[in-house]
Design a protein around this motif. Sequence first.
Motif, PDB file in Angstrom:
ATOM      1  N   ILE A  34     -44.170  98.769 168.401  1.00  0.00           N
ATOM      2  CA  ILE A  34     -43.174  98.655 167.335  1.00  0.00           C
ATOM      3  C   ILE A  34     -43.930  98.496 166.025  1.00  0.00           C
ATOM      4  CG2 ILE A  34     -42.889  96.137 167.612  1.00  0.00           C
ATOM      5  CD1 ILE A  34     -39.832  96.624 167.038  1.00  0.00           C
ATOM      6  N   ALA A  35     -43.373  99.008 164.942  1.00  0.00           N
ATOM      7  CA  ALA A  35     -44.038  98.929 163.634  1.00  0.00           C
ATOM      8  C   ALA A  35     -42.993  99.039 162.545  1.00  0.00           C
ATOM      9  CB  ALA A  35     -45.058 100.057 163.489  1.00  0.00           C
ATOM     10  N   ASN A  36     -43.324  98.569 161.331  1.00  0.00           N
ATOM     11  CA  ASN A  36     -42.333  98.633 160.254  1.00  0.00           C
ATOM     12  C   ASN A  36     -42.598  99.751 159.243  1.00  0.00           C
ATOM     13  OD1 ASN A  36     -44.518  97.417 159.051  1.00  0.00           O
ATOM     14  ND2 ASN A  36     -43.348  95.769 158.075  1.00  0.00           N
ATOM     15  N   TYR A  37     -43.616 100.569 159.483  1.00  0.00           N
ATOM     16  CA  TYR A  37     -43.793 101.798 158.691  1.00  0.00           C
ATOM     17  C   TYR A  37     -43.672 102.943 159.692  1.00  0.00           C
ATOM     18  CZ  TYR A  37     -45.597  99.594 154.374  1.00  0.00           C
ATOM     19  OH  TYR A  37     -45.728  98.887 153.205  1.00  0.00           O
ATOM     20  N   ASP A  38     -43.125 104.086 159.261  1.00  0.00           N
ATOM     21  CA  ASP A  38     -42.979 105.151 160.257  1.00  0.00           C
ATOM     22  C   ASP A  38     -44.123 106.165 160.247  1.00  0.00           C
ATOM     23  OD1 ASP A  38     -42.206 106.392 157.961  1.00  0.00           O
ATOM     24  OD2 ASP A  38     -40.091 106.624 158.543  1.00  0.00           O
ATOM     25  N   THR A  39     -45.135 105.913 159.412  1.00  0.00           N
ATOM     26  CA  THR A  39     -46.339 106.745 159.476  1.00  0.00           C
ATOM     27  C   THR A  39     -47.525 105.836 159.792  1.00  0.00           C
ATOM     28  OG1 THR A  39     -46.636 106.421 157.109  1.00  0.00           O
ATOM     29  CG2 THR A  39     -45.509 108.447 157.804  1.00  0.00           C
ATOM     30  N   LYS A  69     -56.964 100.148 156.994  1.00  0.00           N
ATOM     31  CA  LYS A  69     -56.109  99.524 155.970  1.00  0.00           C
ATOM     32  C   LYS A  69     -54.762  99.086 156.553  1.00  0.00           C
ATOM     33  CE  LYS A  69     -58.403 100.778 152.058  1.00  0.00           C
ATOM     34  NZ  LYS A  69     -59.564  99.872 152.010  1.00  0.00           N
ATOM     35  N   LEU A  70     -54.185  98.107 155.884  1.00  0.00           N
ATOM     36  CA  LEU A  70     -52.794  97.725 156.169  1.00  0.00           C
ATOM     37  C   LEU A  70     -52.035  97.775 154.864  1.00  0.00           C
ATOM     38  CD1 LEU A  70     -53.437  94.609 158.441  1.00  0.00           C
ATOM     39  CD2 LEU A  70     -52.472  96.797 159.178  1.00  0.00           C
ATOM     40  N   ARG A  71     -50.846  98.334 154.884  1.00  0.00           N
ATOM     41  CA  ARG A  71     -50.045  98.447 153.666  1.00  0.00           C
ATOM     42  C   ARG A  71     -49.274  97.149 153.404  1.00  0.00           C
ATOM     43  NH1 ARG A  71     -48.067 104.122 156.036  1.00  0.00           N
ATOM     44  NH2 ARG A  71     -48.549 102.874 157.882  1.00  0.00           N
ATOM     45  N   PRO A  72     -48.637  97.030 152.207  1.00  0.00           N
ATOM     46  CA  PRO A  72     -47.916  95.791 151.894  1.00  0.00           C
ATOM     47  C   PRO A  72     -46.935  95.396 153.012  1.00  0.00           C
ATOM     48  CG  PRO A  72     -47.987  97.202 149.957  1.00  0.00           C
ATOM     49  CD  PRO A  72     -48.594  97.988 151.082  1.00  0.00           C
ATOM     50  N   TRP A  73     -46.995  94.169 153.442  1.00  0.00           N
ATOM     51  CA  TRP A  73     -46.081  93.590 154.438  1.00  0.00           C
ATOM     52  C   TRP A  73     -46.058  94.377 155.750  1.00  0.00           C
ATOM     53  CZ3 TRP A  73     -45.044  89.010 152.632  1.00  0.00           C
ATOM     54  CH2 TRP A  73     -44.890  88.825 151.249  1.00  0.00           C
ATOM     55  N   GLU A  74     -47.104  95.117 156.000  1.00  0.00           N
ATOM     56  CA  GLU A  74     -47.102  95.945 157.214  1.00  0.00           C
ATOM     57  C   GLU A  74     -47.229  95.098 158.480  1.00  0.00           C
ATOM     58  OE1 GLU A  74     -49.706  99.343 157.187  1.00  0.00           O
ATOM     59  OE2 GLU A  74     -48.738 100.100 159.013  1.00  0.00           O
ATOM     60  N   THR A  75     -46.561  95.540 159.524  1.00  0.00           N
ATOM     61  CA  THR A  75     -46.764  94.938 160.832  1.00  0.00           C
ATOM     62  C   THR A  75     -46.810  96.036 161.872  1.00  0.00           C
ATOM     63  OG1 THR A  75     -45.994  93.253 162.399  1.00  0.00           O
ATOM     64  CG2 THR A  75     -44.294  94.627 161.423  1.00  0.00           C
ATOM     65  N   LEU A  76     -47.634  95.838 162.901  1.00  0.00           N
ATOM     66  CA  LEU A  76     -47.581  96.722 164.054  1.00  0.00           C
ATOM     67  C   LEU A  76     -48.040  95.961 165.286  1.00  0.00           C
ATOM     68  CD1 LEU A  76     -50.468  99.351 163.994  1.00  0.00           C
ATOM     69  CD2 LEU A  76     -50.248  97.589 162.287  1.00  0.00           C
ATOM     70  N   VAL A  77     -47.479  96.389 166.406  1.00  0.00           N
ATOM     71  CA  VAL A  77     -47.840  95.774 167.682  1.00  0.00           C
ATOM     72  C   VAL A  77     -48.425  96.875 168.557  1.00  0.00           C
ATOM     73  CG1 VAL A  77     -46.998  94.526 169.708  1.00  0.00           C
ATOM     74  CG2 VAL A  77     -45.946  94.123 167.466  1.00  0.00           C
ATOM     75  N   LEU A  78     -49.650  96.655 169.015  1.00  0.00           N
ATOM     76  CA  LEU A  78     -50.307  97.632 169.877  1.00  0.00           C
ATOM     77  C   LEU A  78     -50.277  97.145 171.317  1.00  0.00           C
ATOM     78  CD1 LEU A  78     -53.341  98.452 167.553  1.00  0.00           C
ATOM     79  CD2 LEU A  78     -51.198  99.724 167.837  1.00  0.00           C
ATOM     80  N   TYR A  79     -50.055  98.091 172.223  1.00  0.00           N
ATOM     81  CA  TYR A  79     -49.913  97.744 173.641  1.00  0.00           C
ATOM     82  C   TYR A  79     -50.970  98.483 174.463  1.00  0.00           C
ATOM     83  CZ  TYR A  79     -47.958  97.680 178.351  1.00  0.00           C
ATOM     84  OH  TYR A  79     -47.780  97.533 179.702  1.00  0.00           O
ATOM     85  N   ARG A  80     -51.624  97.742 175.331  1.00  0.00           N
ATOM     86  CA  ARG A  80     -52.722  98.314 176.114  1.00  0.00           C
ATOM     87  C   ARG A  80     -52.594  97.848 177.562  1.00  0.00           C
ATOM     88  NH1 ARG A  80     -58.316  96.779 176.938  1.00  0.00           N
ATOM     89  NH2 ARG A  80     -57.809  94.632 176.407  1.00  0.00           N
ATOM     90  N   ARG A  81     -52.903  98.762 178.496  1.00  0.00           N
ATOM     91  CA  ARG A  81     -52.971  98.316 179.894  1.00  0.00           C
ATOM     92  C   ARG A  81     -53.986  99.119 180.683  1.00  0.00           C
ATOM     93  NH1 ARG A  81     -47.968  98.274 183.236  1.00  0.00           N
ATOM     94  NH2 ARG A  81     -49.519  98.016 184.854  1.00  0.00           N
TER      95      ARG A  81
END
Length: 555
Positions: free
Chosen positions: A532-537, A543-555
């Motif tokens: 899930i992430a709050n930017y669509d690109t 780099k991280l953009r202003p207020w950016e969040t992302l969740v990376l999933y690994r298995r």
Amino acid sequence: MEEKWWQRSTVYQIYPRSFQDSNGDGIGDLPGITSRLEYIRELGADAVWLSPIYKSPNDDNGYDISDYQDIMTEFGTMADFDAMLEKAHSLGLKIVMDLVVNHSSDEHRWFVESRSSRDNPYRDYYIWREGKEDGGLPNNWGSCFGGSVWEYDEKTGMYYMHLFSKKQPDLNWDNPTVRDEVFRMMDWWLQKGIDGFRMDVISLISKPEGLPDGEPEANGYATFHLAANGPHEHEYLREMNRRVLSKYDLLTVGECAGVTLEEARSYANLDGSELSMVFQFEHMDADFDPVLGRYAEQHKDLPRLKEVLSRWQRDLEGIAWNSLYWDNHDQPRVVSRYGSEKEEYRETSAKMLATCLHMMQGTPYVFQGEELGMTNYPWTSIDQINDIESLGNYRAYLAKGLMTEEEGIRMMRRRSRDNARTPMQWDATKNAGFTTGTPWLPVNPNYVTVNAAEQLARADSVFHYYQRLIALRKEMDVIVWGHYELLEPEHPDLFVYTRTLGEESLLVICNFSEEEQTYKIPAEYRDSEVLIANYDTPAPAGKLRPWETLVLYRR
Ligand code: TEU
Ligand code: CA
């Protein structure tokens, strides 16, 4: 250990006065709530916590109860309650009631009796004391709402204790008859079929032996938190558990002002001997001024916030259960506090804050309007404020010369509880669709753009982002059970952590700033799926953009 239903649940908090009015009197009510339950179901929440709906003279908006087994006149009738409960259950929503039993209203018949004479059978239901020898107050504790905790009562020439307003006298839990009364009342509600209790300041029920004076703070009084985690606290909760709670399958959450992590391990122990979980306040205090406390300019201190939240994650794991919250009816809106009110960043920052909290271990609470990214109200005059705590402290600080009127209003904009209590923003029609009459508190003028109808119709809204976070918790064991680890503890603007369960792991990255940040994703996550992430690109490399969040999933 067998999973409990509330360990994978998300709770939606309703402040009934401000949720939905059904009859045009400007005050939210039970039929209003019933008409909006589908919306909560749509969000994906499993349970609703209702702030108090009991009979009350509303000195503290229902946190002062005059009859525990009746409904507040403005909110409707017991038949309205039953209809609401039935509808909720038919939608698969559980109902958690607020239980306010540290104190009652002074208009409760117990207190009316209690104050009538020194030897009335109800006298000992409350905490009565003589003044000191020198004529002083029984002790130097200060009420949460400003001034002393003691009120002199002419009739019998003694003082009674009130940790909150003088219309909220503290019940004497050391009296076994009081405990019997409370437990009987709780059982009556449980027999109706409710699914749990949120217990108001339950950490304050056992007062310390002798009620000793404490160290005075800037306002001249010692903190009422001296009453927290008292000598019989756990004994009384275990008794409540044994006699009432253990007979049902409930969600119980203790609001624990002044709770320490050590204490929480007992209150919220996974052995089920007391409560399911507690609301702790340490992370809410992380932006307080060291001297003036919460009514002062805020100090964003991300390393401190991370330290607090991470310690609770780490030290309760496997022992007790966390609750996760940013917003409630006592707190300013989190977007205004740790995010951005600017139109270009409001939604992005709201999603970032949601991610940061909802990827942790515990039961998340969403306060009405948080799922829309609602913000604080732009108060311009103290006359607009209704909240007893705001008014009491504003007056006390001004009287002590600790702030000017102008600073006082600025504080209200930052801190007042009324920021959370402005009406829910349903749509862009008059009064945000909350009422056809005059709302009891003003509607935030941004309702024209910030409202549920607009967000339900738009795929990338804050509402739909919360919906996805809530659904992810349902699907993924690593969110419920994964081991938490903080990365970058000292970074002033980035909150980064991992969750790990067996082969699965999550990397949660949150930029708590409007600035672009340099951040190198750890090698093992470079090819991971974005959950899930709050930017669509994708972010530019490193780099991280202003207020950016992302969740990376690994298995
Ligand atoms: O709040 C209890 C509490 O500990 C307060 O310090 C609260 O955190 C403070 O208002 C934050 O600024 C509970 C209820 O949630 C609150 O609404 C009531 O006013 C209070 O108890 C008394 O019942
Ligand atoms: Ca109404």
